[in-house]
Design a protein around this motif. Sequence first.
Motif, PDB file in Angstrom:
ATOM      1  N   TYR A   1      26.135 -22.550 -28.795  1.00 44.02           N
ATOM      2  CA  TYR A   1      26.166 -24.014 -28.938  1.00 44.02           C
ATOM      3  C   TYR A   1      27.533 -24.579 -29.266  1.00 44.02           C
ATOM      4  O   TYR A   1      27.674 -25.788 -29.396  1.00 44.02           O
ATOM      5  CB  TYR A   1      25.149 -24.468 -29.993  1.00 44.02           C
ATOM      6  N   THR A   2      28.534 -23.751 -29.467  1.00 47.70           N
ATOM      7  CA  THR A   2      29.866 -24.275 -29.788  1.00 47.70           C
ATOM      8  C   THR A   2      30.932 -23.714 -28.853  1.00 47.70           C
ATOM      9  O   THR A   2      30.823 -22.605 -28.347  1.00 47.70           O
ATOM     10  CB  THR A   2      30.260 -23.910 -31.235  1.00 47.70           C
ATOM     11  N   GLU A   3      31.943 -24.508 -28.608  1.00 47.00           N
ATOM     12  CA  GLU A   3      33.098 -24.068 -27.828  1.00 47.00           C
ATOM     13  C   GLU A   3      34.260 -24.985 -28.182  1.00 47.00           C
ATOM     14  O   GLU A   3      34.152 -26.184 -27.938  1.00 47.00           O
ATOM     15  CB  GLU A   3      32.787 -24.125 -26.333  1.00 47.00           C
TER      16      GLU A   3
ATOM     17  N   TYR B   1      19.693 -18.169 -47.901  1.00 47.75           N
ATOM     18  CA  TYR B   1      20.077 -19.580 -47.810  1.00 47.75           C
ATOM     19  C   TYR B   1      21.276 -19.761 -46.895  1.00 47.75           C
ATOM     20  O   TYR B   1      22.162 -18.913 -46.848  1.00 47.75           O
ATOM     21  CB  TYR B   1      20.463 -20.120 -49.183  1.00 47.75           C
ATOM     22  N   GLN B   2      21.287 -20.881 -46.202  1.00 51.14           N
ATOM     23  CA  GLN B   2      22.471 -21.233 -45.426  1.00 51.14           C
ATOM     24  C   GLN B   2      22.951 -22.633 -45.815  1.00 51.14           C
ATOM     25  O   GLN B   2      22.181 -23.454 -46.318  1.00 51.14           O
ATOM     26  CB  GLN B   2      22.156 -21.227 -43.931  1.00 51.14           C
ATOM     27  N   ILE B   3      24.233 -22.841 -45.545  1.00 47.81           N
ATOM     28  CA  ILE B   3      24.848 -24.148 -45.777  1.00 47.81           C
ATOM     29  C   ILE B   3      25.359 -24.610 -44.421  1.00 47.81           C
ATOM     30  O   ILE B   3      26.296 -24.033 -43.893  1.00 47.81           O
ATOM     31  CB  ILE B   3      26.055 -24.018 -46.731  1.00 47.81           C
TER      32      ILE B   3
ATOM     33  N   LEU C   1      31.940 -31.491 -35.015  1.00 48.76           N
ATOM     34  CA  LEU C   1      32.289 -30.191 -35.601  1.00 48.76           C
ATOM     35  C   LEU C   1      31.055 -29.675 -36.320  1.00 48.76           C
ATOM     36  O   LEU C   1      30.298 -30.460 -36.894  1.00 48.76           O
ATOM     37  CB  LEU C   1      33.420 -30.343 -36.622  1.00 48.76           C
ATOM     38  N   ALA C   2      30.843 -28.357 -36.305  1.00 46.59           N
ATOM     39  CA  ALA C   2      29.631 -27.814 -36.935  1.00 46.59           C
ATOM     40  C   ALA C   2      29.926 -26.463 -37.568  1.00 46.59           C
ATOM     41  O   ALA C   2      30.826 -25.741 -37.138  1.00 46.59           O
ATOM     42  CB  ALA C   2      28.521 -27.666 -35.902  1.00 46.59           C
ATOM     43  N   TRP C   3      29.157 -26.170 -38.610  1.00 44.58           N
ATOM     44  CA  TRP C   3      29.271 -24.829 -39.208  1.00 44.58           C
ATOM     45  C   TRP C   3      27.965 -24.435 -39.884  1.00 44.58           C
ATOM     46  O   TRP C   3      27.119 -25.289 -40.168  1.00 44.58           O
ATOM     47  CB  TRP C   3      30.397 -24.775 -40.240  1.00 44.58           C
ATOM     48  N   GLY C   4      27.823 -23.132 -40.102  1.00 41.69           N
ATOM     49  CA  GLY C   4      26.679 -22.592 -40.841  1.00 41.69           C
ATOM     50  C   GLY C   4      27.183 -21.412 -41.650  1.00 41.69           C
ATOM     51  O   GLY C   4      27.742 -20.469 -41.102  1.00 41.69           O
ATOM     52  N   LEU C   5      27.006 -21.500 -42.985  1.00 41.52           N
ATOM     53  CA  LEU C   5      27.609 -20.503 -43.869  1.00 41.52           C
ATOM     54  C   LEU C   5      26.539 -19.841 -44.728  1.00 41.52           C
ATOM     55  O   LEU C   5      25.517 -20.447 -45.038  1.00 41.52           O
ATOM     56  CB  LEU C   5      28.635 -21.177 -44.791  1.00 41.52           C
TER      57      LEU C   5
ATOM     58  N   PHE D   1      15.318 -17.600 -42.273  1.00 39.08           N
ATOM     59  CA  PHE D   1      14.578 -16.329 -42.172  1.00 39.08           C
ATOM     60  C   PHE D   1      14.968 -15.570 -40.913  1.00 39.08           C
ATOM     61  O   PHE D   1      15.017 -16.165 -39.826  1.00 39.08           O
ATOM     62  CB  PHE D   1      13.077 -16.613 -42.133  1.00 39.08           C
ATOM     63  N   ARG D   2      15.227 -14.287 -41.077  1.00 39.16           N
ATOM     64  CA  ARG D   2      15.470 -13.441 -39.908  1.00 39.16           C
ATOM     65  C   ARG D   2      14.921 -12.064 -40.188  1.00 39.16           C
ATOM     66  O   ARG D   2      14.885 -11.640 -41.333  1.00 39.16           O
ATOM     67  CB  ARG D   2      16.984 -13.313 -39.633  1.00 39.16           C
ATOM     68  N   ARG D   3      14.536 -11.373 -39.113  1.00 44.37           N
ATOM     69  CA  ARG D   3      14.014 -10.021 -39.308  1.00 44.37           C
ATOM     70  C   ARG D   3      15.163  -9.047 -39.518  1.00 44.37           C
ATOM     71  O   ARG D   3      15.502  -8.279 -38.632  1.00 44.37           O
ATOM     72  CB  ARG D   3      13.197  -9.598 -38.096  1.00 44.37           C
TER      73      ARG D   3
ATOM     74  N   GLY E   1      30.190 -16.854 -42.268  1.00 48.79           N
ATOM     75  CA  GLY E   1      29.388 -17.692 -41.389  1.00 48.79           C
ATOM     76  C   GLY E   1      30.123 -18.032 -40.107  1.00 48.79           C
ATOM     77  O   GLY E   1      31.171 -17.443 -39.806  1.00 48.79           O
ATOM     78  N   GLY E   2      29.548 -18.983 -39.369  1.00 53.57           N
ATOM     79  CA  GLY E   2      30.133 -19.361 -38.097  1.00 53.57           C
ATOM     80  C   GLY E   2      30.443 -20.853 -38.058  1.00 53.57           C
ATOM     81  O   GLY E   2      29.956 -21.625 -38.876  1.00 53.57           O
ATOM     82  N   SER E   3      31.266 -21.244 -37.070  1.00 56.52           N
ATOM     83  CA  SER E   3      31.637 -22.655 -36.966  1.00 56.52           C
ATOM     84  C   SER E   3      32.144 -22.934 -35.555  1.00 56.52           C
ATOM     85  O   SER E   3      32.318 -22.007 -34.770  1.00 56.52           O
ATOM     86  CB  SER E   3      32.745 -22.970 -37.983  1.00 56.52           C
ATOM     87  N   GLY E   4      32.351 -24.188 -35.258  1.00 56.29           N
ATOM     88  CA  GLY E   4      32.897 -24.526 -33.952  1.00 56.29           C
ATOM     89  C   GLY E   4      32.709 -25.999 -33.625  1.00 56.29           C
ATOM     90  O   GLY E   4      32.348 -26.792 -34.488  1.00 56.29           O
ATOM     91  N   VAL E   5      32.960 -26.332 -32.358  1.00 60.63           N
ATOM     92  CA  VAL E   5      32.771 -27.699 -31.878  1.00 60.63           C
ATOM     93  C   VAL E   5      31.551 -27.671 -30.949  1.00 60.63           C
ATOM     94  O   VAL E   5      31.512 -26.870 -30.014  1.00 60.63           O
ATOM     95  CB  VAL E   5      34.016 -28.176 -31.088  1.00 60.63           C
TER      96      VAL E   5
ATOM     97  N   THR F   1      15.591 -19.974 -38.179  1.00 61.18           N
ATOM     98  CA  THR F   1      16.507 -18.829 -38.273  1.00 61.18           C
ATOM     99  C   THR F   1      17.881 -19.268 -38.758  1.00 61.18           C
ATOM    100  O   THR F   1      18.720 -18.448 -39.071  1.00 61.18           O
ATOM    101  CB  THR F   1      16.650 -18.144 -36.913  1.00 61.18           C
ATOM    102  N   HIS F   2      18.107 -20.570 -38.768  1.00 60.83           N
ATOM    103  CA  HIS F   2      19.358 -21.102 -39.312  1.00 60.83           C
ATOM    104  C   HIS F   2      19.154 -22.585 -39.655  1.00 60.83           C
ATOM    105  O   HIS F   2      18.232 -23.219 -39.135  1.00 60.83           O
ATOM    106  CB  HIS F   2      20.548 -20.919 -38.366  1.00 60.83           C
ATOM    107  N   THR F   3      20.000 -23.094 -40.529  1.00 59.25           N
ATOM    108  CA  THR F   3      19.861 -24.509 -40.872  1.00 59.25           C
ATOM    109  C   THR F   3      20.649 -25.385 -39.897  1.00 59.25           C
ATOM    110  O   THR F   3      20.789 -26.584 -40.110  1.00 59.25           O
ATOM    111  CB  THR F   3      20.290 -24.793 -42.328  1.00 59.25           C
ATOM    112  N   THR F   4      21.136 -24.774 -38.808  1.00 56.44           N
ATOM    113  CA  THR F   4      21.715 -25.596 -37.744  1.00 56.44           C
ATOM    114  C   THR F   4      20.593 -26.440 -37.121  1.00 56.44           C
ATOM    115  O   THR F   4      20.840 -27.506 -36.564  1.00 56.44           O
ATOM    116  CB  THR F   4      22.417 -24.711 -36.696  1.00 56.44           C
ATOM    117  N   ALA F   5      19.349 -25.953 -37.251  1.00 52.93           N
ATOM    118  CA  ALA F   5      18.194 -26.756 -36.827  1.00 52.93           C
ATOM    119  C   ALA F   5      18.158 -28.072 -37.604  1.00 52.93           C
ATOM    120  O   ALA F   5      17.768 -29.113 -37.081  1.00 52.93           O
ATOM    121  CB  ALA F   5      16.899 -25.977 -37.031  1.00 52.93           C
TER     122      ALA F   5
HETATM  123  N1  PHE Z   1      24.007 -21.014 -36.866  1.00 51.92           N
HETATM  124  C1  PHE Z   1      25.035 -20.011 -36.938  1.00 51.92           C
HETATM  125  C2  PHE Z   1      24.513 -18.812 -37.755  1.00 51.92           C
HETATM  126  O1  PHE Z   1      23.436 -18.874 -38.226  1.00 51.92           O
HETATM  127  C3  PHE Z   1      26.276 -20.506 -37.598  1.00 51.92           C
HETATM  128  C4  PHE Z   1      26.894 -21.652 -36.888  1.00 51.92           C
HETATM  129  C5  PHE Z   1      26.530 -22.971 -37.173  1.00 51.92           C
HETATM  130  C6  PHE Z   1      27.846 -21.428 -35.897  1.00 51.92           C
HETATM  131  C7  PHE Z   1      27.108 -24.030 -36.507  1.00 51.92           C
HETATM  132  C8  PHE Z   1      28.456 -22.487 -35.256  1.00 51.92           C
HETATM  133  C9  PHE Z   1      28.069 -23.776 -35.580  1.00 51.92           C
HETATM  134  O2  PHE Z   1      25.189 -17.850 -37.899  1.00 51.92           O
END
Ligand code: PHE
Length: 504
Positions: free
Chosen positions: A427-429, A386-388, A467-471, A372-374, A447-451, A345-349
């Motif tokens: 997963y982030t704060e 696609y996610q980054i 640090l992490a993000w998903g765009l 992929f998401r419904r 997208g989202g991001s955080g620590v 559901t996200h490439t944070t995996a």
């Molecule tokens: N995985 C989150 C999403 O799909 C984005 C995200 C990634 C948020 C990493 C925080 C840290 O929207």
Amino acid sequence: MSQIGLPGHEFRLFGLLAEGKRGVFQAAGELNLDQSLVMAAALSLQKRGWVAIAEEQEEVFTITEAGRKIMAEGWPEVLALRRIKEQGGRVALQKLPGLLGKDDVRAEVKWLLRRGWCRREGEELVVTPEGEEEKGTEDIRFIGELAGFAGQWVSAERLQANLVQALALLKGRGELFKRKQQVKRILALTDEGQRVWNSGGVSELVEVTQLTPELLVSGRWRTARFKSYDVTLEAIRRYPGKAHPLQRIIQEVRRAFLEMGFEEVVSPVVETSFWDFDALFQPQDHPAREMQATFYLAIPAEGRLPDEELVKRVAETHENGGRTGSTGWRYHWDIEKARRLVLRTHTTATTVRALAQNPKPPRKVFCVGKTFRRENIDQTHLPEFYQIDGIIIDEQASLATLFGTLAEFYRKMGASDVRFRPSYFPYTEPSAEVFCRLGNLGWVEMGGSGVFRPEVTEPLGCRTRVLAWGLGLERLAMLRFGLDDIRKLYWADINWLREAQLCR
Ligand code: PHE
């Protein structure tokens, strides 16, 4: 008086206009030249003061889908009239549905009466003399002619049908055709032009367009006049094969992160819930995990988990916080749920897998991949996109590093309006959402991001700040290509694919 030599097109147009003024379209037809060549010749003659170019508004017409349909299927009242004539020219209104084989014959009756092809006598329809002759069909002729021009806009003068009658008959008929105003250019000789032509002072200049062996051997090349290139003329466009615009954006994203010193990773599209959710401290009853939100695999339904120690540490963290000092989610963690296979559901995996594999700082990792998401499909959502994702493992890294890195990434991609807003992810704060300004859609969430929380990093054996993000990638593509509809990226719209800008 000395002769003035004019290039072929100009000379021929000059001669044509000496007979009388012409529209560009008409002149092109008579000279058997492309309209752009006629216009180029006219402009050149205008410069000499011999031709005047006037602009007139003209009305042009084109057929619609409904118009094409009625021509293909037949006009209902025409079909009806024929059937009534077969019945001897008289039919009871009641019997009409049976005769025509349809329940609703209101349109047929309306147009038979309106055209005067039938009249009502009590409860009967009777064919009139006009109906016998099928009189007054300029509208049918008009739509038929438009159909022949297959989607082109044509002016009334190119049509045989009587426009006034046709338009009157078509009133109230719905959209069988469309009309608009268009500029028409009329070419005419000026008085000076007429005088020059009459004096016989111009002749056709024969210009050589190609150097041939014959010219060389005969030595005529010494005296020949060579035609010069006109690079301003409109030319036929060529569309070579090329990478899809979305693929180009993916390459640019990879390049941007590689330039910033990131390492690229990949991971499977079919993923266990363990890596998609559990390793990210997403509780097992989290709504994102439900069937309505996530695609689960039926066959095979389960996948392999990593080594027992790691699974145990993740389980403990969920249940009571493990060694993190957190209280955890305070429930019974179900290993069976963790085995369930999903379309990620996200490439944070992907990035969390990379973190588990090597948590040693300093490290900068990114990935671009399908997720992929419904989702219901709309202007800004697709079920497959696609996610980054990226992570920075570094004790020195701060929120400023995070925002600075993302701002720099978007700057490289050509978007300088970036904003961050406090948000929440399991997963982030702290967490922040990333926004970019996107044309007339305004500020769009990218997208989202955080620590990463210790509940994520600690079980993976990482003691460093991450640090992490998903765009979203498609939204970035929208920004780049000025699209206000994400679906456009996946429609095989050949015109857009041809014209989409390759470079910035
Ligand atoms: N995985 C989150 C999403 O799909 C984005 C995200 C990634 C948020 C990493 C925080 C840290 O929207």
